[in-house]
Design a protein around this motif. Structure first.
Motif, PDB file in Angstrom:
ATOM      1  N   HIS A 104       0.836  -1.201   0.000  1.00 37.22           N
ATOM      2  CA  HIS A 104       0.000   0.000   0.000  1.00 37.22           C
ATOM      3  C   HIS A 104       0.876   1.259   0.000  1.00 37.22           C
ATOM      4  O   HIS A 104       0.653   2.198  -0.759  1.00 37.22           O
ATOM      5  CB  HIS A 104      -0.925  -0.017   1.221  1.00 37.22           C
ATOM      6  CG  HIS A 104      -2.122   0.850   1.081  1.00 37.22           C
ATOM      7  ND1 HIS A 104      -3.229   0.750   1.901  1.00 37.22           N
ATOM      8  CD2 HIS A 104      -2.409   1.874   0.219  1.00 37.22           C
ATOM      9  CE1 HIS A 104      -4.131   1.639   1.545  1.00 37.22           C
ATOM     10  NE2 HIS A 104      -3.652   2.348   0.539  1.00 37.22           N
ATOM     11  N   GLU A 183      -1.603   2.149   7.649  1.00 36.76           N
ATOM     12  CA  GLU A 183      -2.742   1.652   6.861  1.00 36.76           C
ATOM     13  C   GLU A 183      -3.912   2.635   6.907  1.00 36.76           C
ATOM     14  O   GLU A 183      -4.531   2.941   5.880  1.00 36.76           O
ATOM     15  CB  GLU A 183      -3.176   0.282   7.384  1.00 36.76           C
ATOM     16  CG  GLU A 183      -4.318  -0.363   6.621  1.00 36.76           C
ATOM     17  CD  GLU A 183      -3.993  -0.628   5.167  1.00 36.76           C
ATOM     18  OE1 GLU A 183      -4.901  -0.465   4.326  1.00 36.76           O
ATOM     19  OE2 GLU A 183      -2.842  -0.994   4.861  1.00 36.76           O
ATOM     20  N   GLN A 184      -4.188   3.161   8.086  1.00 32.59           N
ATOM     21  CA  GLN A 184      -5.314   4.079   8.224  1.00 32.59           C
ATOM     22  C   GLN A 184      -5.031   5.427   7.557  1.00 32.59           C
ATOM     23  O   GLN A 184      -5.943   6.059   7.026  1.00 32.59           O
ATOM     24  CB  GLN A 184      -5.661   4.251   9.703  1.00 32.59           C
ATOM     25  CG  GLN A 184      -6.261   2.978  10.305  1.00 32.59           C
ATOM     26  CD  GLN A 184      -6.599   3.118  11.773  1.00 32.59           C
ATOM     27  OE1 GLN A 184      -5.724   3.349  12.609  1.00 32.59           O
ATOM     28  NE2 GLN A 184      -7.874   2.993  12.105  1.00 32.59           N
ATOM     29  N   THR A 187      -5.785   5.067   3.787  1.00 39.76           N
ATOM     30  CA  THR A 187      -7.089   4.532   3.354  1.00 39.76           C
ATOM     31  C   THR A 187      -7.733   5.318   2.226  1.00 39.76           C
ATOM     32  O   THR A 187      -8.486   4.754   1.440  1.00 39.76           O
ATOM     33  CB  THR A 187      -8.099   4.547   4.517  1.00 39.76           C
ATOM     34  OG1 THR A 187      -7.514   5.050   5.670  1.00 39.76           O
ATOM     35  CG2 THR A 187      -8.682   3.211   4.775  1.00 39.76           C
ATOM     36  N   PRO A 190      -6.785   3.719  -1.866  1.00 45.39           N
ATOM     37  CA  PRO A 190      -6.769   2.250  -1.818  1.00 45.39           C
ATOM     38  C   PRO A 190      -5.962   1.628  -2.950  1.00 45.39           C
ATOM     39  O   PRO A 190      -5.828   2.202  -4.034  1.00 45.39           O
ATOM     40  CB  PRO A 190      -8.251   1.874  -1.940  1.00 45.39           C
ATOM     41  CG  PRO A 190      -8.884   3.043  -2.632  1.00 45.39           C
ATOM     42  CD  PRO A 190      -8.123   4.256  -2.175  1.00 45.39           C
TER      43      PRO A 190
END
Length: 344
Positions: A104, A183-184, A187, A190
């Motif tokens: 990511h 990760e947050q 977000t 994506p």
């Protein structure tokens, strides 16, 4: 539960830097020491497996529940290691349940590395990966050299340093918080389905590996040693030096012969061979070139990474170049093999 964030700490006698993560986790003495997890980006909990604790039933169920997305930084490692925990499990049967936070970050143009990614995102100090990990990993996750001071042991266990073990547990917990913060933060951007599918395909390629011929690898290394010994003897006979492969000794010899070179790098030696040189100088420089060509680095890398079934795994890094998304080579660097031409 929809999301399960995970980080593990492990032990294996295989050197992961040369053997790779796949061979590392296939070692008979491989062991998961610690597992920290958080459900739906909430509070992090730790399971001290090395001290006899067991995973809660709900976490064991969530791990194989297709409806629960598993998150980890460099998730390929957690996926492969945890696959070894389930006897008879096909690792690819649950590969698409994993999402990699490192992928990511790379997709969004950030550097690889949990701490580097966090710093680039401007995370606060309490959200970053702890900097104490390297020493603790070296202490608990790798074999140690037996000595009189450590009682002749070849591995450090939790009871050998309870204080360090507590620090190691805190480090493992912090890694999950750091991964979740990244990760947050990402977000809003994506990973596209196609990129995610490519990552799963990468797991399949890397875990399948490629078959190598053990006899050829061993033979190439042995031939190289014999050839190098012959070339070294010829150099010693021509120069009278103890170690003509030494840049310092050979450089001084060339000065004494009246043909000094600024250095002995590949390009410099090749350029010097276009000059009008005495036969002995030319022969020495040609041997120098030949000794450089007899390197068997690739074969040694294959030997170090070869698993017990003769396959070498983990040769590619998906999204290794994060600006283009192309694969990068790892371990043997198969994308950088020497070109060989056959005469027509």
């Amino acid at each position: 539960m929809k999301h399960l964030s995970i980080d593990i700490e492990t032990y294996s006698s295989v050197d992961i830097s040369s053997g790779g993560a796949y061979k590392y986790a296939l070692s008979p003495d491989f062991e998961i020491l610690l597992l920290s997890y958080a459900a739906d980006f909430g509070e992090v909990h730790l399971v001290d497996l090395a001290s006899g604790e067991e995973l809660p039933t709900e976490i064991m169920e969530a791990l194989t529940d297709p409806s629960v997305i598993k998150h980890a930084y460099n998730a390929a490692f957690e996926w492969w290691c945890l696959s070894q925990m389930y006897d008879g499990m096909d690792p690819m049967s649950w590969a698409d349940q994993w999402h990699c936070t490192m992928l990511h970050a790379l997709y969004c143009g950030y550097p690889a590395g949990l701490k580097l990614t966090g710093q680039a995102l401007g995370l606060s100090e309490d959200q970053l990966k702890s900097s104490t990990g390297t020493l603790l990993i070296n202490y608990f996750c790798k074999p140690c050299k037996p000595s009189k001071a450590n009682g002749g042991r070849t591995r450090n266990m939790p009871q050998d340093s309870p204080e360090k073990w507590e620090q190691f547990k805190a480090y493992n917990i912090q890694d999950v918080y750091a991964e979740m913060a990244i990760e947050q933060r990402l977000t809003a951007f994506p990973v596209p389905e196609g990129v995610q599918a490519g990552w799963v395909t990468d797991l399949s390629i890397n875990s399948f590996g490629f078959m190598t011929d053990r006899e050829v690898v061993d033979g190439a290394i042995e031939v190289s040693y014999v050839k190098m010994a012959e070339l070294m003897q010829r150099m010693q006979d021509l120069t009278g030096l103890d170690n003509p492969n030494s840049n310092v000794q050979l450089g001084k010899w060339l000065i004494d012969q009246g043909h000094p070179l600024p250095d002995l790098q590949k390009g410099t030696v090749a350029d010097a061979l276009t000059w009008d040189l005495p036969d002995n100088i030319r022969t020495v420089l040609e041997i120098r070139q030949e000794m450089a060509k007899t390197s068997v680095t690739k074969y040694k890398a294959m030997d170090a990474a070869m698993c017990s079934d003769g396959r070498v795994r983990g040769l590619l890094q998906y999204y290794g170049a994060n600006r283009t998304g192309r694969w990068a080579g790892r371990l043997v660097q198969v994308q950088n093999l020497p070109r060989v031409y056959l005469d027509a």
